[in-house]
Scaffold this active site. Structure first.
Site, mmCIF file in Angstrom:
data_model
loop_
_atom_site.group_PDB
_atom_site.id
_atom_site.type_symbol
_atom_site.label_atom_id
_atom_site.label_comp_id
_atom_site.label_asym_id
_atom_site.label_seq_id
_atom_site.Cartn_x
_atom_site.Cartn_y
_atom_site.Cartn_z
ATOM 1 N N CYS A 2 0.877 -1.177 0.000
ATOM 2 C CA CYS A 2 0.000 0.000 0.000
ATOM 3 C C CYS A 2 0.911 1.222 0.000
ATOM 4 C CB CYS A 2 -0.877 0.044 1.250
ATOM 5 S SG CYS A 2 -1.935 -1.368 1.429
ATOM 6 N N ARG A 27 1.980 1.311 -5.839
ATOM 7 C CA ARG A 27 2.110 0.369 -4.722
ATOM 8 C C ARG A 27 0.790 -0.322 -4.405
ATOM 9 N NH1 ARG A 27 6.637 1.072 -1.577
ATOM 10 N NH2 ARG A 27 5.502 0.063 0.099
ATOM 11 N N TRP A 75 -3.859 -1.701 -1.470
ATOM 12 C CA TRP A 75 -3.868 -2.994 -2.155
ATOM 13 C C TRP A 75 -4.523 -3.948 -1.173
ATOM 14 C CZ3 TRP A 75 -1.920 -7.986 -1.584
ATOM 15 C CH2 TRP A 75 -1.933 -8.787 -2.734
ATOM 16 N N ASN A 99 0.119 0.062 6.428
ATOM 17 C CA ASN A 99 0.644 -0.803 5.367
ATOM 18 C C ASN A 99 1.223 -2.028 6.061
ATOM 19 O OD1 ASN A 99 1.740 -2.014 3.127
ATOM 20 N ND2 ASN A 99 3.531 -0.679 3.034
ATOM 21 N N GLY A 100 0.690 -3.211 5.730
ATOM 22 C CA GLY A 100 1.206 -4.447 6.338
ATOM 23 C C GLY A 100 0.058 -5.378 6.672
ATOM 24 N N GLU A 478 10.709 -15.792 -17.153
ATOM 25 C CA GLU A 478 10.463 -14.345 -17.054
ATOM 26 C C GLU A 478 9.469 -13.904 -18.118
ATOM 27 O OE1 GLU A 478 10.624 -12.169 -15.079
ATOM 28 O OE2 GLU A 478 10.502 -10.292 -16.189
ATOM 29 N N LYS A 482 5.878 -11.952 -17.388
ATOM 30 C CA LYS A 482 5.588 -10.631 -17.950
ATOM 31 C C LYS A 482 4.249 -10.642 -18.678
ATOM 32 C CE LYS A 482 7.653 -8.176 -16.319
ATOM 33 N NZ LYS A 482 8.440 -8.892 -15.376
ATOM 34 N N GLU A 485 1.187 -11.098 -16.201
ATOM 35 C CA GLU A 485 0.865 -10.049 -15.213
ATOM 36 C C GLU A 485 0.340 -8.771 -15.860
ATOM 37 O OE1 GLU A 485 4.060 -8.592 -12.801
ATOM 38 O OE2 GLU A 485 5.532 -8.950 -14.336
ATOM 39 N N HIS A 501 6.006 -34.469 -21.789
ATOM 40 C CA HIS A 501 5.609 -35.312 -20.646
ATOM 41 C C HIS A 501 4.262 -34.871 -20.068
ATOM 42 C CE1 HIS A 501 9.451 -37.369 -20.726
ATOM 43 N NE2 HIS A 501 9.992 -36.186 -20.947
ATOM 44 N N LYS A 600 3.506 -3.068 -6.651
ATOM 45 C CA LYS A 600 4.934 -3.031 -6.989
ATOM 46 C C LYS A 600 5.782 -3.751 -5.945
ATOM 47 C CE LYS A 600 8.399 -1.675 -9.500
ATOM 48 N NZ LYS A 600 8.591 -2.235 -10.863
#
Ligand code: AGP
Length: 605
Positions: A2, A27, A75, A99-100, A478, A482, A485, A501, A600
């Site tokens: 947040c 954030r 968030w 925040n937390g 990666e 990308k 998201e 497989h 973020k």
């Protein structure tokens, strides 16, 4: 997770808070709110669901302001995206942002009988109720008593009724910086909201009661002793945190990669060979190392996978790459002969921080590859390699990944030279090849229109697969992240030899497969795997080195990177993947910089 902003000073606070929340929105952007202390001491709270713009529009029609205030962009963790769950939360004489995650909030509700007075589903409101219950006119005593009962991570920004000239802060794990300026005192979750007012700041120490007044800031430890913080200087400018003509930030940051990599490498070269003395790392720091243990999350962990492929074959020591959220609860087989490398753009990812602490408990020295100066991970590590990428605003990491790779190349080159595996001249050549990859990235960026065409098939797909062997497998990981998201397309990365497989059952007509064959030693095997998916109707985008000779009809599109040495294909290859994800997201009309459900920095478990 947040974003929090707080201000006390001579200026009108409403717009300072709203502007700060815009800077911090990357954030978390589910909802936002502000609390302003009026000149009569009353506390005015406004909240809106959605992005900060909604709150700005709402507040623009309202006539309230003051000189003291706090703001929060959320968030969601506990409780859905609703107005009731939006911060700031007010309980009695206490108004706060958080925040937390308060892990024992349920037991606090029961122990204190708060059920009837809560209007939200959040752990934060429970904390506000506890602060209020413990508030008997002395904010510092209240904070000491309350944090003693709280378990979990927090950064609280608090207004106490009757103390209209100040705001309080106390934190544990979750980040918070502060600055005393000529125009008042400011605190924020990170520097992006502070830098427009001051380049001098300090990190609020954990378990330190921090009190912001209009002309100074006081800090006290839990015993009431005065604390003097270390004053730091911002090492980038406001311009860096702006879009600079690119829209959105992600495109800007993709294009900043060549410069970011040069900023990472150049200060660490003496006569063309790696040297970490300027980073305060002793010359022999890595000499006795018998194993490397990488701990990171998401993209940072995938950078670690590339680091493994760069270091292991050259230095001939085991490099284990760990998902931080798994590592922190594991029984690590590491000791003082192991170097733990924690990788983190934000330097605040709670799982990575916990992994760092776990590794130290095992006696392992910790080196942090981190972008944000003064971040918690940086401060708790034995050695720090700042990546100097500058602020990265888009949630999807791009330039921060590239400079993480550059850091691993430098470490590999340095260790090889220190162990006599490479001569000084060979090391210089190794670094020259690294430098050439920067030109290769520029080549990819200059030819991005070809990539834009490649995404037509991807943007309409439900699933997309990335396949590669060796280093190419690490790039696949990666690339799939990308794409997932920022375009919300289901994407999976597979070791190319593993596809048959089971997963190849999912390959059918038109399914996009982004296939890599940049590694000569497994080129033919990679081509065989690509034939297998092509034979089942896949739409194949093949990425190879530019001198690769490819079979007829092996792919629908062929993209190349101008690199000869297998070990150095990563940086330009990933630039292609970043652009594929970017153009796919743009073609779908999505919010590239602020994808849904993401933030973020993940500062909660
Ligand atoms: C990358 O694009 C993601 N946003 C995410 O995987 C990120 O890499 C991860 O959360 C780790 O963040 P950090 O580098 O700040 O620790």
């Amino acid at each position: 997770m947040c974003g929090i902003i707080g201000y006390v000073g001579p200026s009108k606070v409403k717009n300072i808070l709203l502007q700060g929340l815009s800077q911090l929105e990357y954030r978390g952007y589910d909802s936002a709110g502000i609390a302003v202390v009026g000149d009569d001491g009353s506390i005015h709270v406004e909240k809106q669901v959605g992005q900060v713009k909604n709150l700005k529009d709402h507040c623009s029609t309202m006539d309230f302001d003051g000189h003291v205030g706090i703001g929060h962009t959320r968030w969601a963790t506990h409780g859905g995206v609703t107005r009731e769950n939006t911060h700031p939360h007010k309980q009695g004489k206490v108004t706060l942002c958080h925040n937390g995650i308060i892990e024992n909030y349920q037991s606090i509700i029961t122990a204190h009988g708060f059920e009837s007075q809560l209007v939200s589903e959040t752990d934060t409101e429970v904390a506000a109720a506890l602060f209020n219950e413990n508030f008997n006119g002395d904010p510092e005593e209240c904070i000491r008593k309350t944090v003693n009962e709280l378990e979990g991570s927090y950064a609280f920004c608090i207004i106490f009724e009757g103390f209209a000239d100040r705001i309080y802060c106390v934190r544990n794990v979750s980040p918070m910086v502060a600055s005393s300026t000529k125009n008042g005192s400011l605190l924020a979750s990170d520097l992006t909201a502070v830098i427009r007012y001051s380049r001098r700041y300090f990190v609020i120490p954990e378990y330190t009661i921090t009190v912001l007044y209009d002309d100074h800031i006081d800090l006290f430890d839990m015993d009431g002793n005065t604390v003097t913080p270390d004053i730091l200087e911002v090492n980038w400018d406001m311009e860096s945190a702006q879009k600079g003509g690119y829209d959105p930030f992600m495109l800007k940051e993709i294009h900043e990669q060549p410069e970011a990599i040069r900023k990472n490498i150049t200060p660490r070269l003496v006569n063309g060979i790696p040297n970490f003395e300027a980073d305060g790392i002793p010359a022999d720091a890595f000499d006795h190392i018998k194993a490397i243990n990488v701990v990171a999350c998401g993209t940072a962990m995938y950078a670690g996978m590339v680091g493994k492929a760069i270091i292991e074959p050259v230095i001939k020591i085991p490099v284990q790459v760990n998902i931080a959220s798994e590592f922190r609860y594991s029984t690590p087989l590491i000791d003082s002969d192991t170097l733990t490398i924690v990788v983190s753009q934000s330097g605040e990812t709670i799982d990575t921080l916990a992994g760092l602490r776990k590794a130290k408990e095992c006696g392992s020295k910790v080196l942090a590859i981190v972008n944000v100066k003064g971040s918690t991970i940086a401060r708790e590590s034995d050695y720090v390699l700042y990546t100097h990428a500058g602020p990265e605003i888009a949630v999807a990491i791009t330039k921060a990944y590239s400079v993480q790779l550059a850091s691993f190349y430098l470490i590999s080159g340095y260790m090889a030279m220190r162990r006599g595996i490479k001569t000084v001249e060979e090391t210089r050549e190794f670094i020259e090849k690294l430098d050439k990859t920067i030109d290769a990235i520029s080549y990819v960026l200059d030819n991005k229109d070809i990539i834009k065409k490649a995404v037509k098939k991807i943007s309409v797909a439900r699933d997309c697969y990335f396949i590669g062997r060796g280093l190419d497998y690490a790039f696949s990981m990666e690339g799939s992240l990308k794409l997932k998201e920022i375009s919300y397309i289901h994407a999976e990365a597979y070791a190319a030899g593993e596809l048959k497989h089971g997963t190849i059952a999912l390959i059918e007509e038109g399914v996009p497969v982004i296939a890599f064959a940049t590694q000569d030693y497994v080129y033919n095997k990679s081509i065989s795997n690509i034939r297998e998916v092509k034979a089942r109707g896949a739409y194949v985008i093949l990425i190879t080195k530019e001198n690769a000779v490819i079979p007829e009809d092996i792919c629908d599109m062929h993209l190349t990177v101008p690199i000869k040495d297998d070990l150095f294909t990563g940086l330009p290859t990933v630039a292609i993947l970043q652009l594929i994800a970017y153009y796919t997201s743009v073609s779908k009309g999505l919010n590239v910089d602020k994808p849904r459900n993401l933030a973020k920095a993940v500062t909660v478990e």
